[in-house]
Design a protein around this motif. Structure first.
Motif, PDB file in Angstrom:
ATOM      1  N   LEU A  71      20.944  23.842  86.930  1.00 31.52           N
ATOM      2  CA  LEU A  71      22.263  23.672  87.532  1.00 31.52           C
ATOM      3  C   LEU A  71      22.237  24.306  88.912  1.00 31.52           C
ATOM      4  O   LEU A  71      21.762  25.422  89.078  1.00 31.52           O
ATOM      5  N   ARG A  72      22.736  23.572  89.906  1.00 27.33           N
ATOM      6  CA  ARG A  72      22.784  24.074  91.272  1.00 27.33           C
ATOM      7  C   ARG A  72      24.221  24.064  91.764  1.00 27.33           C
ATOM      8  O   ARG A  72      24.967  23.128  91.493  1.00 27.33           O
ATOM      9  N   VAL A  73      24.589  25.103  92.485  1.00 26.69           N
ATOM     10  CA  VAL A  73      25.923  25.194  93.067  1.00 26.69           C
ATOM     11  C   VAL A  73      25.856  24.657  94.490  1.00 26.69           C
ATOM     12  O   VAL A  73      25.092  25.153  95.317  1.00 26.69           O
ATOM     13  N   THR A  74      26.652  23.620  94.771  1.00 25.64           N
ATOM     14  CA  THR A  74      26.636  22.962  96.069  1.00 25.64           C
ATOM     15  C   THR A  74      28.025  22.995  96.689  1.00 25.64           C
ATOM     16  O   THR A  74      29.021  22.789  96.000  1.00 25.64           O
ATOM     17  N   SER A  75      28.093  23.246  97.994  1.00 23.97           N
ATOM     18  CA  SER A  75      29.354  23.195  98.732  1.00 23.97           C
ATOM     19  C   SER A  75      29.305  22.046  99.727  1.00 23.97           C
ATOM     20  O   SER A  75      28.305  21.874 100.431  1.00 23.97           O
ATOM     21  N   LEU A 135      33.451  25.103  84.419  1.00 22.57           N
ATOM     22  CA  LEU A 135      32.192  24.381  84.259  1.00 22.57           C
ATOM     23  C   LEU A 135      32.338  23.234  83.267  1.00 22.57           C
ATOM     24  O   LEU A 135      31.745  22.170  83.447  1.00 22.57           O
ATOM     25  N   SER A 136      33.131  23.439  82.219  1.00 24.18           N
ATOM     26  CA  SER A 136      33.315  22.359  81.251  1.00 24.18           C
ATOM     27  C   SER A 136      34.008  21.163  81.896  1.00 24.18           C
ATOM     28  O   SER A 136      33.669  20.005  81.606  1.00 24.18           O
ATOM     29  N   GLU A 137      34.956  21.421  82.801  1.00 24.89           N
ATOM     30  CA  GLU A 137      35.615  20.323  83.516  1.00 24.89           C
ATOM     31  C   GLU A 137      34.625  19.589  84.412  1.00 24.89           C
ATOM     32  O   GLU A 137      34.649  18.359  84.515  1.00 24.89           O
ATOM     33  N   ASP A 138      33.734  20.342  85.066  1.00 27.17           N
ATOM     34  CA  ASP A 138      32.715  19.713  85.910  1.00 27.17           C
ATOM     35  C   ASP A 138      31.743  18.886  85.077  1.00 27.17           C
ATOM     36  O   ASP A 138      31.357  17.782  85.462  1.00 27.17           O
ATOM     37  N   PHE A 139      31.326  19.427  83.938  1.00 32.38           N
ATOM     38  CA  PHE A 139      30.411  18.682  83.074  1.00 32.38           C
ATOM     39  C   PHE A 139      31.049  17.361  82.644  1.00 32.38           C
ATOM     40  O   PHE A 139      30.410  16.308  82.662  1.00 32.38           O
ATOM     41  N   GLU A 140      32.307  17.422  82.238  1.00 27.30           N
ATOM     42  CA  GLU A 140      32.990  16.215  81.776  1.00 27.30           C
ATOM     43  C   GLU A 140      33.132  15.197  82.899  1.00 27.30           C
ATOM     44  O   GLU A 140      32.934  13.995  82.694  1.00 27.30           O
ATOM     45  N   PRO A 157      27.916  21.388  89.936  1.00 26.69           N
ATOM     46  CA  PRO A 157      29.356  21.541  89.741  1.00 26.69           C
ATOM     47  C   PRO A 157      30.069  21.826  91.051  1.00 26.69           C
ATOM     48  O   PRO A 157      29.454  22.212  92.042  1.00 26.69           O
ATOM     49  N   SER A 158      31.388  21.661  91.035  1.00 26.20           N
ATOM     50  CA  SER A 158      32.186  21.882  92.243  1.00 26.20           C
ATOM     51  C   SER A 158      32.811  23.270  92.259  1.00 26.20           C
ATOM     52  O   SER A 158      33.790  23.497  92.954  1.00 26.20           O
ATOM     53  N   ARG A 170      26.654  15.674  78.768  1.00 27.66           N
ATOM     54  CA  ARG A 170      26.890  16.099  77.388  1.00 27.66           C
ATOM     55  C   ARG A 170      26.597  17.592  77.279  1.00 27.66           C
ATOM     56  O   ARG A 170      25.561  18.057  77.740  1.00 27.66           O
ATOM     57  N   TRP A 171      27.509  18.327  76.661  1.00 23.23           N
ATOM     58  CA  TRP A 171      27.339  19.772  76.574  1.00 23.23           C
ATOM     59  C   TRP A 171      27.972  20.293  75.291  1.00 23.23           C
ATOM     60  O   TRP A 171      28.778  19.624  74.645  1.00 23.23           O
TER      61      TRP A 171
END
Length: 251
Positions: A242-246, A97-102, A88-89, A107-108
């Motif tokens: 899930l990994r957080v990336t910058s 997170l829901s916006e990132d998933f979409e 996710p961003s 699918r979530w």
């Protein structure tokens, strides 16, 4: 890889189209780890020339793998192998997170464990700018993908500002969307603090991991356009899913 090696893999005598053979060859490299997460493919003209195929044939194979979620194209940068864990961003923009998933086509679904208006712990009340006597919505949820539990969230939302927020069905609607679209509030900014923590019994049960397993913890405070804080969140992430990336720039 040399053109000779590609020649050995692509059989022009087969009834199977070349683009399908190329897609299969690329899948094998991704699945086998030869092309790891974030691997950048050669530019299409160079790769097509190396493989001895037309750019149209190569493009069709790449388009197939993009549709399957195995490759992603970034304008001006090239074609990359998609990360197998969700990225996710949330470390770059104030998205949910829901916006990132979409946006990533993931699918979530959401399990609501608790949604209740009541007192708020003193430290959180201070961050929200309310007294300990002032009630707020405590929202406890687990986000799941096809792989299983991914994120455990506990939110505290100011009900004096978000009037009626406690009546939202959060198994169907996200918090940010409900605040902005349903209640007409404007989320302007936020602060997120990231740290690595081990899973408590409560977190372990929610994420289906062992007690003491490593998790990514995020503390979040969200502010409206007028500067008032609207919600506080404790967020725990299963880092194997899930990994957080910058994405950073020096200039």
């Amino acid at each position: 890889m040399s053109s000779e090696q590609w020649t050995n893999e692509l059989d022009r005598e087969l009834p199977r189209p070349l683009h399908a053979q190329i897609s299969s060859a690329f899948r094998d490299r991704i699945a086998g780890g030869e092309w790891p997460d974030h691997y950048r493919l050669k530019p299409e003209p160079d790769l097509a020339d190396e493989m001895g195929v037309s750019r149209g044939t190569l493009r069709r194979a790449i388009t197939t793998l993009i549709a399957e979620g195995l490759l992603v194209q970034v304008r001006g940068r090239g074609t990359f192998v998609t990360a197998r864990a969700i990225e996710p961003s949330i470390a770059q923009r104030l998205t949910s997170l829901s916006e990132d998933f979409e946006s990533q086509g993931v699918r979530w679904e959401t399990d609501v464990l608790e949604s209740i208006v009541g007192p708020v712990p003193r430290p959180i009340a201070s961050l929200l700018g309310i007294s300990v006597e002032q009630p707020a919505l405590r929202l406890e949820r687990v986000r799941r993908t096809d792989a299983g539990p991914v994120v455990y969230l506990v939110n505290y939302v100011r009900t004096d500002i978000a009037v009626g927020i406690e009546h939202v069905d959060f198994s169907e609607h996200s918090l940010f969307a409900s605040l902005e679209q349903n209640l007409g509030l404007t989320i302007e900014s936020g602060r997120r603090t990231f740290s690595a923590v081990t899973a408590s019994a409560e977190v372990a049960a929610a994420l289906d991991v062992e007690v003491g397993a490593p998790t990514q913890y995020i503390e979040q405070i969200t502010y409206l356009a007028d500067g008032r804080s609207i919600e506080y969140s404790d967020i725990w992430i299963r880092t194997d899913r899930l990994r957080v990336t910058s994405l950073l720039s020096r200039r």
